[in-house]
Design an enzyme around this catalytic site. Structure first.
Site, PDB file in Angstrom:
ATOM      1  N   SER A 485       0.813  -1.223   0.000  1.00  0.00           N
ATOM      2  CA  SER A 485       0.000   0.000   0.000  1.00  0.00           C
ATOM      3  C   SER A 485       0.842   1.267   0.000  1.00  0.00           C
ATOM      4  O   SER A 485       0.577   2.199  -0.771  1.00  0.00           O
ATOM      5  CB  SER A 485      -0.952  -0.002   1.199  1.00  0.00           C
ATOM      6  N   ASP A 486       1.866   1.340   0.860  1.00  0.00           N
ATOM      7  CA  ASP A 486       2.630   2.589   0.904  1.00  0.00           C
ATOM      8  C   ASP A 486       3.506   2.754  -0.331  1.00  0.00           C
ATOM      9  O   ASP A 486       3.699   3.874  -0.815  1.00  0.00           O
ATOM     10  CB  ASP A 486       3.451   2.723   2.194  1.00  0.00           C
ATOM     11  N   CYS A 487       4.022   1.654  -0.879  1.00  0.00           N
ATOM     12  CA  CYS A 487       4.765   1.752  -2.142  1.00  0.00           C
ATOM     13  C   CYS A 487       3.845   2.230  -3.258  1.00  0.00           C
ATOM     14  O   CYS A 487       4.247   3.036  -4.116  1.00  0.00           O
ATOM     15  CB  CYS A 487       5.361   0.397  -2.511  1.00  0.00           C
TER      16      CYS A 487
END
Length: 763
Positions: A485-487
């Site tokens: 998700s953060d990537c």
């Protein structure tokens, strides 16, 4: 001479393939025919000596070998004069600009030909030895690790031996039975005698093992690997029944409800356990049986060793309910499943497990999800068919995990190409030096576009316990295939920013449909409490963490929500909403509202946030403040921001920086670095967090002090010095992100110069 190769496949290897022509792939090769100049050779030997001489002071490598290679190939010379700011001098706009330009030009020279920034991503000392053990068992040791490889692996082991003779869970950790045993076995497999190795490495390591209870006290993962190798007995391990993979899906402990890494580790482990696989018993294995125990091997009561674990290895003591579960399986279930007719059930379970392993292998191009899983899945494929294509495809992807630096050869977690590049691009964009680094930005933009995952996992992926991945970005490269998700949020941010810039400078913008796919991934990963998970939707019952079978990790059984992932998603979706106001507006508005609530709800009493992937409260606070600021929260309208500012100001060091010990992560309380030292990466995080809170409008003095430290710490060539390790996973294991020392001081100075009013020499 060692060389880093970028985006290269092998046309002569039919078992190696890619979804995007190997963009992001980074592999090391030893070229015996390369004629290095005496200066090149001396430079390499010098940095190796310097690391060895300072190995107890700075334990992460400076990742210098490929840097020297790239700078030499590009003929880089730092031509911008260095500046220093005196104690009684103010930081001027010119000083900040000069330091920033020097950092930007240096860092741009480190960009690879495909647009990403290579960097070491390692640190745990249990990554590499299982790979060595695996290729030893399968008979491929000499082909996978020829002489120069062995030399560098041994160098790495010697460099990271602690003064007491043992090896830690990671390079900065206290000695543990797990990694001391694995390192000792690795040295012996690679040809060292029982008393061999630099500085008597083997003898000192063996003494540490025997002084701490012998190998019977190794934790569960160690018991598994030693049983596979033949220097421990399976009867001394807790059960790992493959029947878990054929349980009804409604059960709370079904694998579909497990965290993906936990699922992917215990999938091949359960196969090997179900088969009770043991490698060939060679003369070396018989010698190890004699060397690693305080009593004769055939006299050990293996049943009594099952629960034994050295105190140095215990971070998560097993609760009574877990011991009762393993005892029940050990005493009642396992004896049945190995006998007719119940062994038919075991055979079915093994077939189902193998089906899942092949599916995961194929969907990651045989990279798998990470290095621990990679080695286990590769071994399982060999056990199934030593001459089969599955195993050969695994062999072809071993180079993707190998990294070489001045401290030797190590195994990466699996590479941080996309993660590092996403932040690198944002840092460079914030520098406002686009006119000087246009080609760098264009190549970075191209890499990010080419690295986006274009499809979901193959077939009926939900039946294989997989989530959507179309539109996501991975931690490493597209071939890896696992959405994060953060990537995804950081990749989306980069594409959105680039879409507002002239195409003649940064290249063609990405199609809106691909941005919509990214948004879809982010929206799918939010939980009811507003938090965002990393890989798959969270939602399994928290009590399942009581069944955590490891001793040295916490929170590994189920997927959780994370401050960093939540904050990254807020920032990306706020920007997306601004540029595409009509797309899923209500859903995005609700997402942001709930995500902000999650950040406010998870703040610690002291005003910080616990960082799950970096050290620790400084890291978490930077992320949280960035997310809150993007959502319109300020010092004046949000109590959480005010408390966070108070925390950061209170933890600022006398020299203007911040420095947090990695011990904050396992202890879950803020621990400053020993001697109240500052760390430049931590300083960058804290400085940016305060800038997000608009500290410059209230009192810019803390910002000036931090910036002065960064400016005065820059090295002659524009680099910044390598300091303490900065990454973490699962609360207790550290990860070395070698690019961080460039990204965050640069980014912090860029934000400082852009958003903090500074005096100018011309006024």
């Amino acid at each position: 001479m060692w060389k880093l190769k970028i985006a290269e496949g092998n046309k002569n290897d039919p078992y190696l393939y890619s979804t995007n022509n190997f963009v992001g792939r980074q592999t090391w090769e030893f070229d015996p025919d390369y004629v290095a100049s005496p200066g090149e050779l001396e430079e390499v030997e010098q940095v190796r000596r310097q690391f060895w001489d300072n190995r107890y002071q700075v334990k992460p490598s400076g990742d210098l070998l490929w840097r020297m290679q790239f700078l030499r190939e590009k003929n880089f010379r730092q031509t911008i004069p260095q500046v220093k700011v005196g104690d009684d001098e103010a930081v001027t706009y010119e000083a900040a600009t000069t330091t920033l330009r020097r950092a930007v030009h240096f860092f741009s020279a480190l960009q690879a030909s495909d647009g990403h920034w290579p960097a070491e991503n390692s640190g745990p000392l249990f990554f590499l030895p299982p790979l060595v053990m695996c290729v030893y068992i399968t008979g491929h040791l000499d082909t996978v690790f020829p002489a120069e490889h062995r030399k560098e692996i041994l160098r790495y082991i010697y460099c990271h031996q602690n003064e007491d003779g043992g090896w830690g869970l990671h390079i900065e950790g206290h000695s543990t039975m797990f990694c001391t045993t694995l390192s000792y076995i690795c040295m012996r497999i690679l040809g060292e005698g029982p008393d061999g190795g630099v500085n008597n490495a083997c003898a000192r390591g063996r003494k540490w093992i025997l002084d701490h209870g012998s190998v019977t006290a190794i934790p569960s993962w160690g018991k598994t690997w030693l049983s596979i190798l033949g220097v421990y007995e399976w009867i001394g391990s807790n059960p790992m029944p493959p029947e878990f993979w054929i349980l009804p899906s409604f059960l709370p402990m079904h694998p579909a409800k497990m965290w993906c890494y936990c699922r992917m580790v215990y999938m091949p482990m359960s196969y090997l356990y179900g088969k009770r696989f043991v490698g060939p018993i060679t003369p070396l294995i018989l010698q190890l049986r004699e060397e690693l125990y305080g009593q004769p091997y055939n006299e050990i009561n293996w049943r009594k060793t099952r629960r034994v674990c050295a105190k140095e290895d215990i971070y998560y003591p097993h609760p009574l309910i877990q011991d009762l579960l393993w005892d029940s399986l050990y005493v009642l279930t396992e004896p049945l499943l190995t006998r007719w007719p119940f062994n038919k059930l075991r055979e079915k379970a093994l077939q189902t497990t193998m089906k899942h392993i092949h599916y995961e292998d194929e969907n990651s191009r045989y990279i798998t999800i990470g290095c621990v899983e990679k080695v286990l899945c590769m071994l399982v494929c060999w056990v199934e068919d030593p001459n089969g294509d599955y195993f050969r495809k695994h062999l072809a992807r071993i180079p993707d995990y190998i990294w070489v630096a001045e401290d030797g050869m190590k195994m990466q977690s699996f590479g941080s190409q996309e993660w590092d590049t996403g932040f690198s691009i944002q840092a460079l964009l914030d520098s406002d030096l686009t006119h000087e680094i246009g080609p760098t930005l264009m190549k970075g933009h191209d890499f990010i576009k080419k690295s986006q995952v274009k499809d979901n996992p193959s077939g009926d992926f939900k039946s294989m316990y997989r989530h959507i991945s179309k539109g996501s970005w991975t931690f490493s490269d597209q071939d890896h295939g696992w959405q994060v998700s953060d990537c995804t949020a950081e990749g989306l941010k980069c594409c959105l920013i680039f879409s507002t810039m002239p195409e003649e400078i940064v290249g063609k913008k990405i199609k809106p449909e691909r941005l919509y796919d990214s948004v879809n991934v982010l929206l799918s990963l939010q939980r009811k409490n507003g938090g965002l998970s990393a890989w798959e939707p969270a939602g399994a019952q928290e009590w399942l963490e009581l069944l955590n079978p490891t001793e040295f990790f916490a929170d590994i059984v189920i997927e959780h929500e994370y401050v960093e992932c939540t904050s990254s998603a807020i920032q990306a979706l706020v920007l997306f909403k601004k540029l595409y106001p009509g797309h899923r507006k209500k859903e995005i508005d609700n997402f942001i509202t709930n995500a902000v609530r999650y950040l406010e709800d998870t703040q610690m009493p002291d005003g910080s946030w616990y960082g799950n992937w970096g050290v620790c409260f400084t890291y978490g606070s930077w992320f949280a403040l960035g997310g809150l600021a993007a959502a319109g929260k300020t010092y004046y309208n949000c109590a959480a921001v005010r408390k966070a500012v108070e925390f950061l100001l209170k933890s600022q060091m006398d020299d203007g920086g911040w420095g947090e010990s990695y011990l904050s992560c396992p202890k879950k309380v803020y621990v400053p670095l020993e001697g109240n030292r500052s760390n430049l990466v931590h300083t960058g995080w804290a400085l940016m967090g305060l800038i997000h809170s608009e500290q410059a409008e209230r009192d810019p003095t803390p910002l000036h002090r931090a910036a002065k430290l960064l400016i005065n710490s820059q090295m002659e060539d524009g680099d910044f010095p390598q300091q303490e390790i900065s990454g973490v996973f699962m609360k207790n294991c550290m990860l070395h992100y070698a690019a961080y020392r460039n990204i965050y001081p640069l980014w912090a100075l860029a934000e400082y110069r852009r958003r903090v009013p500074l005096p100018s020499l011309g006024t």
